[in-house]
Motif scaffolding. Sequence first.
Motif, mmCIF file in Angstrom:
data_model
loop_
_atom_site.group_PDB
_atom_site.id
_atom_site.type_symbol
_atom_site.label_atom_id
_atom_site.label_comp_id
_atom_site.label_asym_id
_atom_site.label_seq_id
_atom_site.Cartn_x
_atom_site.Cartn_y
_atom_site.Cartn_z
ATOM 1 N N ASP A 1 -38.063 66.901 2.930
ATOM 2 C CA ASP A 1 -38.448 65.181 3.009
ATOM 3 C C ASP A 1 -38.338 64.831 4.645
ATOM 4 O O ASP A 1 -37.388 65.135 5.105
ATOM 5 N N TRP A 2 -39.606 64.650 5.188
ATOM 6 C CA TRP A 2 -39.358 64.288 6.614
ATOM 7 C C TRP A 2 -39.622 62.905 6.650
ATOM 8 O O TRP A 2 -39.927 62.430 7.805
ATOM 9 N N VAL A 3 -39.244 62.036 5.856
ATOM 10 C CA VAL A 3 -39.231 60.576 5.816
ATOM 11 C C VAL A 3 -40.612 59.925 5.741
ATOM 12 O O VAL A 3 -40.729 59.292 4.958
ATOM 13 N N GLU A 4 -41.175 60.347 7.009
ATOM 14 C CA GLU A 4 -42.539 59.560 6.891
ATOM 15 C C GLU A 4 -43.690 60.487 6.225
ATOM 16 O O GLU A 4 -44.612 59.980 5.843
ATOM 17 N N ARG A 5 -43.313 61.649 5.849
ATOM 18 C CA ARG A 5 -44.142 62.637 4.834
ATOM 19 C C ARG A 5 -43.429 63.597 4.152
ATOM 20 O O ARG A 5 -42.265 63.740 4.616
ATOM 21 N N TYR A 6 -43.945 64.223 3.092
ATOM 22 C CA TYR A 6 -43.242 65.235 2.583
ATOM 23 C C TYR A 6 -43.916 66.654 2.943
ATOM 24 O O TYR A 6 -45.249 66.349 3.280
ATOM 25 N N GLU A 7 -43.326 67.603 2.986
ATOM 26 C CA GLU A 7 -43.993 68.916 3.108
ATOM 27 C C GLU A 7 -43.603 69.571 2.221
ATOM 28 O O GLU A 7 -42.439 70.080 1.689
ATOM 29 N N ALA B 1 -38.004 72.620 -6.599
ATOM 30 C CA ALA B 1 -38.555 71.509 -5.566
ATOM 31 C C ALA B 1 -38.821 70.069 -6.134
ATOM 32 O O ALA B 1 -38.490 69.368 -5.496
ATOM 33 N N TRP B 2 -39.177 70.165 -7.593
ATOM 34 C CA TRP B 2 -39.399 68.989 -8.246
ATOM 35 C C TRP B 2 -38.109 68.144 -8.207
ATOM 36 O O TRP B 2 -38.076 66.844 -7.869
ATOM 37 N N GLU B 3 -37.050 68.940 -8.791
ATOM 38 C CA GLU B 3 -35.958 67.917 -9.235
ATOM 39 C C GLU B 3 -35.163 67.713 -7.858
ATOM 40 O O GLU B 3 -34.528 66.864 -8.006
ATOM 41 N N LEU B 4 -35.054 68.511 -6.910
ATOM 42 C CA LEU B 4 -34.052 68.290 -5.634
ATOM 43 C C LEU B 4 -34.916 67.621 -4.647
ATOM 44 O O LEU B 4 -34.320 66.697 -4.128
ATOM 45 N N VAL B 5 -36.344 67.523 -4.548
ATOM 46 C CA VAL B 5 -36.948 67.191 -3.354
ATOM 47 C C VAL B 5 -37.865 65.984 -4.014
ATOM 48 O O VAL B 5 -38.134 64.922 -3.240
ATOM 49 N N GLY B 6 -38.379 66.007 -5.157
ATOM 50 C CA GLY B 6 -39.016 64.909 -5.848
ATOM 51 C C GLY B 6 -40.456 65.332 -5.394
ATOM 52 O O GLY B 6 -41.189 64.204 -5.893
ATOM 53 N N ILE B 7 -41.000 66.307 -5.371
ATOM 54 C CA ILE B 7 -42.466 66.536 -5.183
ATOM 55 C C ILE B 7 -42.832 66.819 -6.882
ATOM 56 O O ILE B 7 -42.547 67.801 -7.230
ATOM 57 N N GLN B 8 -44.034 66.212 -6.783
ATOM 58 C CA GLN B 8 -44.676 66.450 -8.502
ATOM 59 C C GLN B 8 -45.783 67.464 -8.343
ATOM 60 O O GLN B 8 -46.565 67.376 -7.404
ATOM 61 N N PHE B 9 -45.424 68.446 -9.327
ATOM 62 C CA PHE B 9 -46.528 69.645 -9.174
ATOM 63 C C PHE B 9 -47.496 69.229 -10.525
ATOM 64 O O PHE B 9 -46.919 69.561 -11.781
#
Lengths: 205, 158
Positions: free
Chosen positions: B61-67, B111-119
Motif C-alpha cells: 500500500d503506497w497510499v496514493e496507489r497499490y502495487e 495479499a487479499w486478506e492483509l493488503v486488500g487487493i482483490q484478485f
Amino acid sequence: MSTPGPAVASVAKPAAAVVGPGGELPIVSSDVSFVEIETLRSREFIPEAKEALSALVKEQAEGKLIRPVFNWAGRNSLFPLHWGLACCAIEFAAAFGARWDAERFGVVPRSSPRQCDLLIVNGTVTWKVAHKLIALYEQMPEPKWVIAMGNCATGGGPFRTAYSVVPGVDKLVPVDVYIAGCPPRPEALLDGILRLEALIRERGA
Amino acid sequence: MNPEDVRTKLAAAGAPGIISIEPFEGVAARVKFDPTAATALFPIVRDALGFPHLSMVGGIDWVERYEVFYLVWSDPAKTYLLLSADLDAKAPHIETASACWPSANWHEREAWELVGIQFDHHPDLRHLLMPDGYQFHPLQRAFKLHEPEDLEVKVRHV
Ligand code: SF4
C-alpha cells in the motif's frame, strides 16, 4: 497390623547377616510384611474389611471422605495437555525432560484432551487458533484448570497490540495461574504447577 | 539474463501491456506492466521467457496507489524475474495468476486478506492467516493498531 497369626511360624527368616560390599548390612526385619500378608489372607480380615468399607461408603454419602481423597489424588496427578504454541513450548518441553523432570510431581503430559485436567497455554495465541483452543478446553473433562504460561498467554506479551494476537488467553478461557516471563524458566513453570496444587487444596477439586 | 534479453524475448513473443523494463537488485529485471494485460502476459512470461515457478505474490500500500508484484523463478537461467503492476488506490484489483501458476492461489489469498487487493476470478478467495469473518486488512496504511482494551472479543462457539 502386627498381630502374630498362625502363619508366622512358617516364615523363613533370612540368614543372620548379609555381607555387602561396604561390610555387614543391618538385617531388615522382613517378617513384618509376611505377617501382614498372611493376616490379610486370614478369614478374620473379611468382616474387618466389610466394616471398614461400609464406613467408607457412609462417609462418602456424607461427602466427607471421597472429596478430600479425590482432591488429594487429583492435585498430585495433574495431566496437562501435550501441545505447544510458541517459544514457551520449548521451556515446557524442557520442564518434562531429564533435567527438571516435572513427572516427579505427578505431572504427565497427555496427547488427548479427554485424558487431561490441565491446559498449559504455552505461547502466543492468535485469533486463528483461538477457536481450536476453546474446543480443546471444552473437550477436557471436569474438573479442569488452566495455566497461562508466559507473557503472551498472560496478556499478549510483545505482540499485545498486534492485529493477529489474542491479548491474553483469559479472554477465551478461565485462567487459574499466570506465570510471568518471556519465556518463564522451567523452574517457574514447576512453581506455577505447585501453586496450582496449593490452589486446588484450598478451593477443592 | 539481463533486462535487454527480457525486452527482446518479450517483444518477440508480442507481450502486451509492458510499461517499463529496468534493472533491479537481485533479479534479472523488473517488468512493470498494465494490470489489464495480466491474463495475456502471465502465460508469455511462463512459456516464452521460461519462468515456470512462481515464488511469491505480494502487495504494497503506497497510499496514493497499490502495487502488486510477482516473483518468478527460472530453473535453466537460475534467476528471478520481478513483475509488478500499479493498481488503483480506491479499488485495487487484478486478474488472478492462479490460472497460470497454481502456486499463486495461497499467495493471493494472503495479499487479499492483509493488503486488500482483490484478485478477480480467484478460485477460492478465503482468509488464510486470520479467522473467517475478520473485517480488516491490517497491512493497509490506514489500519490502526488497536488497544486490547478497545477490543470486543467475539468467539464463535465450536
Ligand atoms: S512469552 Fe515470550 S517466549 Fe513465551 S511465547 Fe511469548 S514471545 Fe515466546
